[in-house]
Scaffold this active site. Sequence first.
Site, PDB file in Angstrom:
ATOM      1  N   ASP A  16       0.806  -1.206   0.000  1.00 56.34           N
ATOM      2  CA  ASP A  16       0.000   0.000   0.000  1.00 56.34           C
ATOM      3  C   ASP A  16       0.846   1.266   0.000  1.00 56.34           C
ATOM      4  OD1 ASP A  16      -2.914   1.177   0.684  1.00 56.34           O
ATOM      5  OD2 ASP A  16      -1.419   2.216   1.892  1.00 56.34           O
TER       6      ASP A  16
ATOM      7  N   SER B  13      -5.232   2.398  -0.458  1.00 56.96           N
ATOM      8  CA  SER B  13      -5.099   1.705  -1.748  1.00 56.96           C
ATOM      9  C   SER B  13      -5.483   0.239  -1.623  1.00 56.96           C
ATOM     10  CB  SER B  13      -3.673   1.848  -2.286  1.00 56.96           C
ATOM     11  OG  SER B  13      -3.395   3.186  -2.643  1.00 56.96           O
ATOM     12  N   ASP B  14      -5.079  -0.390  -0.526  1.00 52.50           N
ATOM     13  CA  ASP B  14      -5.475  -1.779  -0.270  1.00 52.50           C
ATOM     14  C   ASP B  14      -6.994  -1.899  -0.148  1.00 52.50           C
ATOM     15  OD1 ASP B  14      -3.271  -3.480  -0.295  1.00 52.50           O
ATOM     16  OD2 ASP B  14      -2.682  -2.970   1.739  1.00 52.50           O
ATOM     17  N   ILE B  15      -7.581  -1.049   0.667  1.00 52.64           N
ATOM     18  CA  ILE B  15      -9.013  -1.149   0.929  1.00 52.64           C
ATOM     19  C   ILE B  15      -9.824  -0.891  -0.340  1.00 52.64           C
ATOM     20  CG2 ILE B  15     -10.930  -0.052   2.160  1.00 52.64           C
ATOM     21  CD1 ILE B  15      -8.939   0.330   4.509  1.00 52.64           C
TER      22      ILE B  15
ATOM     23  N   GLY C  36      -9.648  -3.824  -2.630  1.00 53.49           N
ATOM     24  CA  GLY C  36     -10.566  -4.879  -2.204  1.00 53.49           C
ATOM     25  C   GLY C  36     -11.989  -4.603  -2.657  1.00 53.49           C
TER      26      GLY C  36
END
Length: 391
Positions: free
Chosen positions: A146, A174-176, A179
């Site tokens: 991230d 960015s990760d969330i 997802g």
Amino acid sequence: MGSLSHIRVLDLSRVLAGPWASQLFADLGAEVIKIERPGQGDDTRFWGPPWMPDSEGNATDSSAYFLCTNRGKHSLQIDLKDPHGVAQVRDIARHVDVVIENFKVGDLASLGLDYASLSQDNPGLVYCSITGFGQTGPLAQRPGYDLLVQAMGGLMSITGEPDGEPMKVGVALSDIMTGLYGVIGTLAALAEREHSGRGQHVDVALMDVTLATLANQAANWVVGGVNPSRVGNAHLSIVPYQSFETADGHIVVAVGNDSQFVQFCEVLGLSALSEDPRFARNESRVVNRDALIPLLAERMKTQPSHFWLDGLIARNVPCGPINSVAEAFAQPQVAARKMLVDVPHPDNPDLQLVGNPIKLSRTPVTYDRAPPKLGEHDSLLGHFATPRDAD
């Protein structure tokens, strides 16, 4: 029954972006089977402190990080370095609707667990791959994190004070977001499968998602040729839309149109500013920001936060306090929206987690299963390797 109670998901992911996607499937009723390394499990199991306390207040081996993104799942310990373990996963994959994975590009192909291999036995399989940079391109082989992608994707360059260093967002955004995009793409593929009967490969990359979610900042560059810079808590296109220091703290004011600016100025006792041609319209306020903001900021410092908030709320001027996380969760609105939910855990029957923000009128989100202990459902391996209607 949940909206996705007819869907079975094989979760080969770990850390955040993939587990965030699979948790959303679980929240919506899907049966989610999380594959973890024997004796180790998901990396985030050990990303503490803080650790969940047990019923007597003693720390357990469940990290808060793991708990935030793995509720509603079954945990199986399977060693993918062992051919027998790979065969077990293939057996499960024959009877699932969705696979979610975030391995480096090519790693699962070497095990025969990539989309091309698994779809031979399961043509309806929707296979979601989440990586840092995608399945193609010159950076495809690089690992993605991230922080790295927030930096490379431009997000850090527009986050922080103008005269400060570039900053990452306070959560792994960015990760969330990746997802969430992974779930959207997978649901689109499942919807299309209803007509074609065929699955497909969903390729989602942290880098692509970060660029896409730059939104108007990206458009400023792509469309307008303006390379955005850091403006702190201000807004490039709306003025005043930022934080202000008060006599005892800080608040935010989000003036979204010219009529709200008139009301804002009246509360501040600066009505003349809303009649000044330099400030009467938003486009003029943007151009003359440097002249306007110091005048507003000086007045805001003369009264405490509650004074300004009470006056602005009474005039329907968007504003609010800058809450800590603890203060944010203490708001009555949070309780009214059920954003803290009870999810009893074997080690802590009083465990609470953050609720799902999706409110469905007929098939609401349910919280029937706490984040699993490592290998908690190993005894169900045979069940998951059979069709769901075989029970």
